[in-house]
Design a protein around this motif. Structure first.
Motif, PDB file in Angstrom:
ATOM      1  N   ALA B 121       0.846  -1.197   0.000  1.00 27.20           N
ATOM      2  CA  ALA B 121       0.000   0.000   0.000  1.00 27.20           C
ATOM      3  C   ALA B 121       0.880   1.246   0.000  1.00 27.20           C
ATOM      4  CB  ALA B 121      -0.920  -0.018   1.211  1.00 27.20           C
ATOM      5  N   ALA B 122       1.895   1.236   0.875  1.00 27.05           N
ATOM      6  CA  ALA B 122       2.777   2.403   0.963  1.00 27.05           C
ATOM      7  C   ALA B 122       3.456   2.647  -0.371  1.00 27.05           C
ATOM      8  CB  ALA B 122       3.813   2.181   2.065  1.00 27.05           C
ATOM      9  N   LEU B 123       3.931   1.568  -0.983  1.00 26.88           N
ATOM     10  CA  LEU B 123       4.620   1.703  -2.261  1.00 26.88           C
ATOM     11  C   LEU B 123       3.663   2.219  -3.334  1.00 26.88           C
ATOM     12  CD1 LEU B 123       7.578   0.891  -2.852  1.00 26.88           C
ATOM     13  CD2 LEU B 123       6.631  -0.909  -4.242  1.00 26.88           C
ATOM     14  N   SER B 124       2.401   1.766  -3.264  1.00 27.62           N
ATOM     15  CA  SER B 124       1.419   2.241  -4.237  1.00 27.62           C
ATOM     16  C   SER B 124       1.187   3.737  -4.083  1.00 27.62           C
ATOM     17  CB  SER B 124       0.105   1.491  -4.067  1.00 27.62           C
ATOM     18  OG  SER B 124       0.310   0.114  -4.234  1.00 27.62           O
ATOM     19  N   TYR B 125       1.122   4.199  -2.837  1.00 32.85           N
ATOM     20  CA  TYR B 125       0.980   5.639  -2.628  1.00 32.85           C
ATOM     21  C   TYR B 125       2.189   6.378  -3.191  1.00 32.85           C
ATOM     22  CZ  TYR B 125      -2.981   5.038   0.561  1.00 32.85           C
ATOM     23  OH  TYR B 125      -4.197   4.742   1.106  1.00 32.85           O
ATOM     24  N   VAL B 126       3.379   5.801  -3.005  1.00 32.45           N
ATOM     25  CA  VAL B 126       4.586   6.446  -3.538  1.00 32.45           C
ATOM     26  C   VAL B 126       4.477   6.560  -5.054  1.00 32.45           C
ATOM     27  CG1 VAL B 126       7.063   6.194  -3.883  1.00 32.45           C
ATOM     28  CG2 VAL B 126       6.078   5.749  -1.644  1.00 32.45           C
ATOM     29  N   VAL B 127       4.107   5.429  -5.693  1.00 28.27           N
ATOM     30  CA  VAL B 127       3.991   5.411  -7.147  1.00 28.27           C
ATOM     31  C   VAL B 127       2.972   6.435  -7.615  1.00 28.27           C
ATOM     32  CG1 VAL B 127       3.152   3.988  -9.049  1.00 28.27           C
ATOM     33  CG2 VAL B 127       4.714   3.027  -7.373  1.00 28.27           C
ATOM     34  N   LEU B 128       1.932   6.603  -6.803  1.00 30.63           N
ATOM     35  CA  LEU B 128       0.855   7.519  -7.154  1.00 30.63           C
ATOM     36  C   LEU B 128       1.287   8.969  -7.003  1.00 30.63           C
ATOM     37  CD1 LEU B 128      -2.006   6.724  -7.912  1.00 30.63           C
ATOM     38  CD2 LEU B 128      -2.672   7.084  -5.549  1.00 30.63           C
ATOM     39  N   LEU B 129       1.996   9.252  -5.909  1.00 31.45           N
ATOM     40  CA  LEU B 129       2.202  10.651  -5.540  1.00 31.45           C
ATOM     41  C   LEU B 129       3.598  11.179  -5.819  1.00 31.45           C
ATOM     42  CD1 LEU B 129       0.187  10.716  -2.224  1.00 31.45           C
ATOM     43  CD2 LEU B 129      -0.340  11.942  -4.309  1.00 31.45           C
ATOM     44  N   GLN B 130       4.550  10.286  -6.135  1.00 34.21           N
ATOM     45  CA  GLN B 130       5.906  10.816  -6.310  1.00 34.21           C
ATOM     46  C   GLN B 130       5.965  11.662  -7.592  1.00 34.21           C
ATOM     47  OE1 GLN B 130       8.592   7.534  -6.615  1.00 34.21           O
ATOM     48  NE2 GLN B 130       7.858   6.885  -8.596  1.00 34.21           N
ATOM     49  N   PRO B 131       6.960  12.540  -7.676  1.00 34.47           N
ATOM     50  CA  PRO B 131       7.069  13.369  -8.873  1.00 34.47           C
ATOM     51  C   PRO B 131       7.163  12.480 -10.111  1.00 34.47           C
ATOM     52  CG  PRO B 131       8.706  14.003  -7.212  1.00 34.47           C
ATOM     53  CD  PRO B 131       8.053  12.771  -6.727  1.00 34.47           C
ATOM     54  N   PRO B 227       6.529   2.985   7.596  1.00 37.69           N
ATOM     55  CA  PRO B 227       7.503   4.066   7.781  1.00 37.69           C
ATOM     56  C   PRO B 227       8.761   3.854   6.948  1.00 37.69           C
ATOM     57  CG  PRO B 227       6.816   3.176   9.902  1.00 37.69           C
ATOM     58  CD  PRO B 227       6.263   2.286   8.858  1.00 37.69           C
ATOM     59  N   ALA B 228       9.123   2.582   6.685  1.00 34.12           N
ATOM     60  CA  ALA B 228      10.344   2.344   5.918  1.00 34.12           C
ATOM     61  C   ALA B 228      10.182   2.864   4.495  1.00 34.12           C
ATOM     62  CB  ALA B 228      10.686   0.861   5.902  1.00 34.12           C
ATOM     63  N   VAL B 229       9.003   2.662   3.918  1.00 32.69           N
ATOM     64  CA  VAL B 229       8.807   3.070   2.533  1.00 32.69           C
ATOM     65  C   VAL B 229       8.483   4.559   2.423  1.00 32.69           C
ATOM     66  CG1 VAL B 229       7.427   2.701   0.470  1.00 32.69           C
ATOM     67  CG2 VAL B 229       8.104   0.763   1.862  1.00 32.69           C
ATOM     68  N   LEU B 230       7.560   5.033   3.289  1.00 32.84           N
ATOM     69  CA  LEU B 230       7.142   6.437   3.204  1.00 32.84           C
ATOM     70  C   LEU B 230       8.000   7.343   4.061  1.00 32.84           C
ATOM     71  CD1 LEU B 230       3.271   6.186   3.455  1.00 32.84           C
ATOM     72  CD2 LEU B 230       4.630   6.665   1.453  1.00 32.84           C
ATOM     73  N   GLY B 231       8.510   6.767   5.160  1.00 31.34           N
ATOM     74  CA  GLY B 231       9.121   7.598   6.185  1.00 31.34           C
ATOM     75  C   GLY B 231      10.525   8.070   5.874  1.00 31.34           C
ATOM     76  N   THR B 232      11.145   7.523   4.808  1.00 34.17           N
ATOM     77  CA  THR B 232      12.499   7.987   4.524  1.00 34.17           C
ATOM     78  C   THR B 232      12.471   9.469   4.172  1.00 34.17           C
ATOM     79  OG1 THR B 232      12.126   6.832   2.477  1.00 34.17           O
ATOM     80  CG2 THR B 232      13.813   5.952   3.900  1.00 34.17           C
ATOM     81  N   ARG B 233      11.438   9.871   3.451  1.00 31.88           N
ATOM     82  CA  ARG B 233      11.341  11.299   3.154  1.00 31.88           C
ATOM     83  C   ARG B 233      10.875  12.068   4.379  1.00 31.88           C
ATOM     84  NH1 ARG B 233       9.518  11.848  -2.883  1.00 31.88           N
ATOM     85  NH2 ARG B 233       9.705   9.711  -3.553  1.00 31.88           N
ATOM     86  N   ALA B 234       9.956  11.417   5.146  1.00 34.79           N
ATOM     87  CA  ALA B 234       9.429  12.105   6.314  1.00 34.79           C
ATOM     88  C   ALA B 234      10.475  12.190   7.412  1.00 34.79           C
ATOM     89  CB  ALA B 234       8.199  11.372   6.832  1.00 34.79           C
TER      90      ALA B 234
END
Lengths: 340, 563
Positions: B121-131, B227-234
């Protein structure tokens, strides 16, 4: 409902009938790295010798955790790591068996342990992967990468989460201590992004979210290139980081003869050609690398394994605190200013 | 409840039941936890050396950033729980008390986010929202939204969206068992709606709200993937990541990792006690359950209800699934634009790929684990609820601790325990070991759901049956089990779902040559094959959803509260 639960339980117990885990003649191999490669070589070994192999596949970090948990009753006969530091750490604790395979003379010089406890089965080089449309503009030296003013389209796998990138940072930090930390701090300040894993970073590269991936493991990139992805692998001129993939026999093995035969088999030309086909650099000097990789290895540097085992924790911790988790831009600027 | 009980032929379970429950928990949970704890006190105890007493704890306090990590972990888990309550409680009410068209589907949408492995799910959000991601390609993601998402808020939101289903289902199950007498009385006496909620519904629902909140809290506290997938930026520094690092990089430091985990255990026990203290006042309300009586919704309100449920569905499921499915269909990217293909799905079911075998293994294991958890957890919860305070506390604490530990710590503990030289049972290295791990890690679901239901159940019925000469087994089978039915069915569903997606235990405990879907997905990732990984994730979620859909049509899982 009781009857339903009872029936389900019985079915579950029958369904999960265990297989016997302690067969005396089965060789147990713990392997990190490309799974199809390990599976193919294990199958070929069983076919050639008749010895069945139980292959347990995970990342180097997970293998280390499992080996540690099994310390008081070891299960594995062979370990195959994606990092020399892991093997050197086991050697330091006296958990590896000394053994010189017949193929030793054929292997590339100084890829393996001089004390003959572990042998390189192959290697990958860590450098920079770029999108093809960015390749022309890409810097050619580490120092130029570190001097980029805008790094917002550059990504790097987090060294505390990706083993290969961890080895990459440790090697650079041992080779050029101050320049490395200052350089990464500057890149971070210029907007470099961190990804949780190699594959996530590669995915971002393919999709065009990023132009360059610093700390890319080259065989993964060559696999993508072979599939037609518009990527390119760059090795900065000061030297790419060589990460060998050592194979070793655990000292506690109850089956040393089968284990030795397995190591010999892994280092034999037939298996080494499979290693080359996975786009890894083969350990044997007389086996040609894959065409995508090219016959000549670029200039490379490699960490002294003894120093790396001792310093790895401190280096990665410093990277994590000073760069990845830097509290403010000012803290980063301070870290970046540590060197010219 | 306890006050009213007298000694003798009461609803209290016999000594045999209590010892059975305690023994099972002691072997499954306490034994590995104890080994871990001993190791954190004496780092080489299992090697027969008793030196270095407390040294891991001394080293622990020299961990840089410890206070910051602790603070981050706590505030993150608390924020996630609060958001999950905010999302989940209204959903639970709508499902239980309102005549909502398409309720079966609505319930499925609560379960759907639980099916997704959190890192997918986290990775999907990344794919969706990353530049340059899917979002940018379709509409263009506004920069402030992107900055908001890749921060503390986004990580909290992603985790809450993944777990609010627990709250919704728990609240629904509780409301279904709640007799309407008190509500009717209050309304007839002229109480306003807010007053009704404040004075009657919230106190009666408190056990369910707190118990499911505890699950969300513990999941967030020990979660590593999101947090590992999304939290690196956070830039979130969290305890589980530190523990994972200690266990998977050289030098592997089991004692310090365990010492650090004991902090998490402390937090878990603390939150368990707080939640128990908060529910002490809320007792049972006697009488028959609500049955089929439902609040009629005006068209406007029904639309509003569907907007709430639908909005959550879009955010928690539709968007990440769309990204996931799109990824699974990508052949290759040329100039940042995807070319589409179906070949990744075809490849999954080629015999050599092992995809089908992995799927079957996962489904079988998850069904077995969910059944064991529901049956065992229901029994343990019953014994706990009907026995003395001390026994109850011990049982609750034992069952909740494995949930609070990061899975990798629990797995190491299980390996230490079942691979120890003195163990004669050949469990380690078999599928049975993984089954045990699933049960140990997830039995807290069943306990939480059943515990909340039991607190509202009056023991008088059991006492009456015993005094009329029924055996204890008959009481359990014919009085307790039917009343616990809906709660255990909900527990079965969530346990089944999380076991299908479980990764960490599976990787470390699977016997050689066997794969589950999660390890299959992980291996595809490791090889850089995102599309195959996403294809497998899609198939797994599809199959799980189909199974849940079919189960919902059976009487047991239809969640009607009537006895």
């Amino acid at each position: 409902m009781t009857r339903a639960i009872f029936l389900a339980l019985t079915a579950a117990l029958i369904g999960c009938r265990s297989r016997d885990g302690t067969d005396a003649d089965r060789l147990v191999v713990y392997s990190a790295g490309p799974r199809p490669l390990a599976e193919a070589i294990c199958a070929a070994f069983t076919q050639a010798t008749g010895t069945p192999v139980d292959l347990f596949q995970a990342t180097t970090g997970q293998l280390m955790a499992r080996l540690e948990a099994e310390k008081y009753r070891p299960r594995a006969d062979i370990v195959l790591f994606a990092s020399e530091i892991a093997a050197a750490a086991l050697k330091r604790e006296g958990r590896l068996l000394r053994f010189r395979p017949e193929a030793a003379e054929r292997l590339r010089a100084d890829w393996s342990d001089p004390d003959e406890t572990y042998w390189a089965s192959g290697a990958a080089l860590v450098g920079v992967a770029v999108r093809r449309d960015f390749a022309e503009r890409a810097p050619r030296r580490w120092s130029d990468w570190f001097a980029l003013a805008d790094a917002r389209r550059i990504v790097m796998p987090s060294p505390s989460r990706s083993g290969a990138t961890g080895d990459f940072v440790v090697t650079l930090a041992l080779q050029w201590p101050e320049e490395t930390f200052a350089g990464f701090a500057r890149l971070r300040l210029a907007g470099m992004d961190f990804a949780a894993a190699n594959s996530q970073a590669i995915g971002g590269l393919q999709m065009g979210a990023h132009d360059a991936l610093i700390g890319a493991v080259d065989y993964l990139i060559y696999q993508q290139i072979a599939r037609g992805e518009p990527l390119e692998m760059l090795y900065p001129e000061e030297g790419a980081v060589l990460v060998t993939r050592p194979i070793a026999i655990l000292a506690a093995t109850p089956r040393p003869d089968a284990a030795k035969a397995f190591v010999e088999f892994y280092l034999a030309p037939e298996s080494q050609r499979r290693v080359a086909a996975a786009h890894l650099a083969p350990a044997r000097a007389d086996v040609a690398p894959s065409p995508a990789r090219g016959a000549e290895l670029p200039r490379w540097i490699r960490a002294d394994p003894v120093a790396a085992v001792l310093r790895q924790g401190a280096i990665l911790r410093r990277f994590q605190l000073d760069i990845e988790r830097a509290a403010s831009a000012r803290a980063l600027r301070r870290a970046a200013g540590a060197a010219p | 409840m306890t006050r009213r009980r007298t000694r003798g032929e009461t609803g209290a379970p016999g000594a045999a039941s209590v010892s059975l429950a305690v023994a099972a928990l002691a072997i499954a949970c306490a034994y590995p936890l104890l080994l871990l704890f001993v190791q954190s006190l004496f780092p080489n105890a299992l090697g027969g050396e008793w030196s270095g007493f407390l040294s891991p704890y001394r080293r622990l306090f020299s961990t840089p950033d410890l206070a910051r990590m602790l603070g981050h972990s706590l505030s993150w888990a608390a924020a996630t729980t609060a958001v999950a309550w905010f999302f989940g409680i209204p959903c639970g009410f709508l499902l239980a008390r309102c005549a909502l068209p398409g309720k079966g589907f609505a319930r499925l949408t609560m379960l759907a986010p639980l099916m997704t492995p959190p890192y997918i799910a986290a990775l999907s959000y990344v794919v969706l929202l990353q530049p340059g991601g899917f979002g940018d390609r379709l509409i263009g993601v506004p920069e402030p939204l992107r900055d908001w998402f890749f921060s503390f808020h986004g990580v909290t939101m992603a985790m809450a969206l993944a777990s609010f289903g627990y709250v919704a289902l728990g609240v629904e199950a509780a409301l279904l068992r709640l007799p309407p007498r008190m509500e009717d009385a209050a309304l007839q006496l002229g109480a306003s709606r807010p007053r009704l909620w404040r004075s009657i519904l919230i106190p009666l629902l408190l056990p369910a709200i707190l118990n499911t909140g505890l699950l969300v809290f513990l999941d967030a506290l020990s979660n590593f993937g999101v947090p590992a997938v999304l939290g690196t930026r956070a830039n979130l520094a969290l305890l589980p990541a530190e523990i994972y690092h200690l266990l998977t990089s050289w030098p592997v430091d089991v004692p310090v990792a365990t010492a650090l985990s004991s902090l998490l255990c402390l937090l878990a026990l603390l939150s368990l006690r707080i939640s128990a203290a908060l529910t002490r006042g809320s007792g049972s309300a006697g009488g028959r359950a609500a049955g089929g009586r439902l609040v009629k919704l005006s068209p406007a309100r029904a639309a509003l209800a569907w907007l709430w449920i639908g909005g959550l569905f879009v955010l928690s499921t539709a968007l990440p699934y769309a990204a996931m499915i799109a990824m699974s269909l990508v052949d290759r990217w040329t100039d940042g634009a995807p070319a589409w293909t179906l070949r990744h799905y075809g490849a999954l079911f080629r015999p050599a790929s092992g995809g089908r075998a992995a799927l079957l293994t996962s489904l079988g294991l998850a069904a077995a684990a969910a059944t064991l958890c529901a049956a065992g957890g229901g029994f343990v919860a019953y014994v706990a609820a009907r026995s003395g305070r001390l026994a109850r506390r011990a049982i609750e604490a034992l069952a909740i601790l494995p949930r609070a530990l990061p899975k990798i710590v629990m797995t190491v503990g299980l390996i230490l325990a079942w691979n120890a030289p003195w163990v004669r049972v050949n469990l380690y290295g078999t599928l049975g070991m993984l089954l045990l791990a699933y049960v140990v890690c997830y039995i807290s679901d069943a306990l939480a759901y059943a515990g909340a239901a039991l607190r509202r159940m009056n023991p008088r019925l059991e006492t009456a049956a015993l005094q009329l000469g029924a055996g204890r087994v008959a009481v359990l089978a014919r009085i307790v089990a039917p009343q616990l039915g809906p709660a255990l069915a909900a527990a079965w569903l969530t346990t089944f779902i999380v076991c299908v997606r479980e990764l960490v235990c599976s990787i470390l405990l699977l016997p050689p040559g066997v794969e589950t879907t999660a390890t299959f997905i992980f291996n595809q990732f490791e090889q850089g094959d995102l599309s195959s990984a996403m294809a497998m994730a899609t198939v797994t979620i599809g199959v799980t959803a189909t199974i849940l859909f079919l189960l919902q049509r059976t009487p047991l899982f239809r969640m009607k509260g009537d006895v």
